[in-house]
Scaffold this motif. Structure first.
Motif: not given
Length: 482
Positions: A196-217
Motif C-alpha cells: 500500500y505504501l506509495k512514493n510521494v516524492s522524487q529523489p533529487t540526490k544532492p551532494k553528500v558532504d562527508v565532513v558534515s556527516i562526521i561533525l554531526s556524528t
C-alpha cells in the motif's frame, strides 16, 4: 540567500489520485512498534544482569547505544529522504529494525544483544523523520493537524505503554519474548507497506558532504553520550570531556552548514520565526516530559515502595489518554489554530508542575494518577500542534531539514533533561542526608528521596513557566508562497 535547486526537498509527485489513508496506516504501524521498543527493555534490566552476567553500567549501553544511534542518524535523514524514495527509506528502515529485533531475541550473549539493539535503533532513527516528511508532502497545511495528531498518538502512546507491557510479558515469559512478540507485527508492517505504501516524492540526490556527516556524528553523538553518562559524576573526564568535544564539533558543524550550498541540515530554516519558536518550545517540553517520566519511577519505587509494574500502571492512564487525545487536538488545531491549544496547555503544565513540587511520601496514588493525567493532557495540547504550526511556515524545500532538526534536537533535549533533573534529584538527596542525624534510617532515606524529587520538580516548574512565556508568542502560521 537562495537555496540551489539541488538542495530542494524531494519533488512532490502528482498526489491527486493517491489514497492517503493506506500510506498513513503503513507508516504508523511501523513507527508504533519501532518506538515501542525504546522502552520495552528497561524493565527487564535486573533479569538481564543475572542471565547475561554483566554489570549495570555495561548493560546501560543497551539504552545509551540506542540513543546514540538515533541521535546520529536523524540529522542524516534529511539527506537520505532526498536520495531515496519514500518506499525505499521506509522499507529499508523496517527491514533493518526487524533484523535487529530477531538478532536481539536470539542473542547468546550481551555483545550480540547490543548489536541487535543498535540495528533496531538504526531503523527507528530513520522512521520518524520519514513519517513526518511524508505527512508534510501528502497533506495540505489546513489538514495537517489531524494527520500529525495521528503521529502524536504513536510518539506518545508507544513508548509510554512499553514498561507496562514489558511487565505483563515478564510475568510469565523470559526476556527474549520482549523481542519475539514484536517480530510478527514488524513483518506485517513490511508486507502492508510493500502493498500500500506509495512514493510521494522524487529523489533529487544532492551532494553528500562527508565532513558534515562526521561533525554531526561527533557533535550530536558526543552530547547525547556525555549527558547519558552523567550518572558517573559530572567531574568525570568521560562526561565533561565528551560533552565539550561534542559541543565543539557541533559549533563547527553549524558554521559549515551556513557556508555550504548543499548542507546536510539547512539551518536557514531558522530564519522563519514560528519554526524557531516551535523548536525552542519543543526542546523545553521534551526536557520536562522525559525528566518527569524518569523522576516519577524513582519516587514511586524509592519513597512509596511500589514495584516497577505498579509504577507503570500509575502512569498508564495518562499515557493512554495522551495518545487518544492527540488525533483530537490535531483536528482542533485545524479548526481553531495553535493559540487555542498551546497557551492553555502551557498553563495547565505550569500548574501541574507546581503541584508536583508539593508531593510527599504520603501523597495518594490517585493524586499521582490525576497529576500525571493532567500533565499528559497538557503535553497533547502542546506538542503536535506546535510542531505542525512551525513546520507549516517552512517552504517545501525545507521539509526534510525542518523535520530532521526538530527530531534531532528533541532527542538531545530529552537526554540533557533526564541527566540534568536526575542530577538535581541526587544533589537534593545528598544535601538532605548530610543534615540528617541518622542518614541510614529508612525513614530518612525516604524523606531524602522526596526532598530530591521536590527540588528537581522545582526546576521543572521553572521550565514550564519558560514554556508558557514562549507559547505566548504563538500565532497561526501562513504557508509560504513557493
Amino acid at each position: 540567500m537562495n537555496t540551489p535547486t539541488s538542495t530542494a526537498a524531494p519533488n512532490s509527485l502528482k498526489l491527486g489520485n493517491v489514497k492517503r489513508l493506506p500510506i498513513l496506516i503503513s507508516l504508523i504501524i511501523g513507527a508504533f512498534f519501532s518506538l515501542l521498543n525504546e522502552t520495552l527493555l528497561s524493565v527487564a534490566f535486573p533479569q538481564l544482569m543475572i542471565e547475561l552476567n554483566v554489570s549495570a553500567s555495561t548493560l546501560q549501553w543497551l539504552t545509551t547505544g540506542y540513543m546514540l544511534v538515533v541521535a546520529v542518524l536523524i540529522p542524516a535523514s534529511a539527506l537520505l529522504v532526498q536520495w531515496f524514495t519514500t518506499r525505499q527509506v521506509f522499507l529499508g528502515a523496517m527491514i533493518v529494525f526487524t533484523l535487529g529485533t530477531l538478532i536481539s531475541g536470539m542473542a547468546p550473549g550481551f555483545s550480540v544483544l547490543l548489536i541487535g539493539r543498535l540495528l533496531q535503533a538504526g531503523g527507528t532513527g530513520l522512521m520518524m523523520p520519514v513519517l513526518m516528511n511524508t505527512i508534510l508532502l501528502l497533506y495540505p497545511p489546513e489538514k495537517r493537524g489531524a494527520a500529525m495528531g495521528s503521529i502524536g498518538l504513536v510518539i506518545m502512546f508507544a513508548p509510554a505503554i512499553g514498561p507496562t507491557l514489558s511487565g505483563v510479558i515478564l510475568e510469565s515469559l523470559e526476556w527474549r519474548w520482549l523481542f519475539y512478540v514484536v517480530i510478527p507485527f514488524a513483518l506485517f508492517s513490511i508486507i502492508f507497506a510493500f502493498i500500500y505504501l506509495k512514493n510521494v516524492s522524487q529523489p533529487t540526490k544532492p551532494k553528500v558532504d562527508v565532513v558534515s556527516i562526521i561533525l554531526s556524528t561527533i557533535g550530536f553523538g558526543g552530547i547525547v553520550y556525555g549527558f547519558s553518562s552523567s550518572g558517573e559524576g559530572w567531574d568525570s573526564p568521560q562526561v565533561y570531556g565528551v560533552i565539550l568535544v561534542g559541543f565543539a564539533a557541533l559549533l563547527l558543524f553549524v558554521l559549515r552548514q551556513l557556508k555550504l550550498k548543499d548542507p546536510l541540515l539547512d539551518l536557514r530554516a531558522f530564519k522563519y520565526p514560528l519554526f524557531t519558536f516551535t523548536t525552542i518550545l519543543l526542546c523545553i517540553m521534551m526536557m520536562t516530559m522525559f525528566s518527569t517520566m524518569s523522576l516519577l519511577p524513582f519516587l514511586f519505587q524509592g519513597a512509596l515502595g511500589l514495584t516497577v509494574y505498579a509504577s507503570g500502571l500509575i502512569m498508564l492512564p495518562g499515557s493512554i489518554l495522551n495518545g487518544l487525545l492527540s488525533p483530537l487536538t490535531g483536528k482542533a488545531f485545524d479548526r481553531f489554530g495553535p493559540r487555542a491549544l498551546i497557551i492553555p496547555g502551557a498553563v495547565i503544565l505550569a500548574v501541574v508542575m507546581w503541584f508536583f513540587t508539593q508531593v510527599t511520601a504520603e501523597t495518594s496514588k490517585m493524586t499521582f494518577i490525576i497529576l500525571h493525567v493532567c500533565m499528559m493532557v497538557s503535553i497533547s495540547m502542546i506538542m503536535m500542534p506546535a510542531q505542525t504550526n512551525g513546520l507549516n511556515q517552512l517552504p517545501r524545500r525545507y521539509y526534510p531539514h525542518g523535520t530532521a532538526i526538530l527530531n534531532t534536537l528533541s532527542q538531545v533535549a530529552g537526554a540533557i533533561g533526564v541527566a540534568f533533573f536526575i542530577s538535581i534529584m541526587t544533589a537534593g538527596q545528598r544535601s538532605y542526608l548530610e543534615k540528617s542525624s541518622d542518614p541510614a534510617a529508612p525513614v530518612e532515606l525516604t524523606e531524602a528521596m522526596v526532598s530530591g524529587v521536590q527540588n528537581a520538580f522545582l526546576f521543572g516548574f521553572i521550565f514550564a513557566l519558560l514554556a508558557l512565556a514562549v507559547a505566548l508568542f504563538t500565532k497561526r502560521s501562513q504557508p509560504p508562497t513557493e
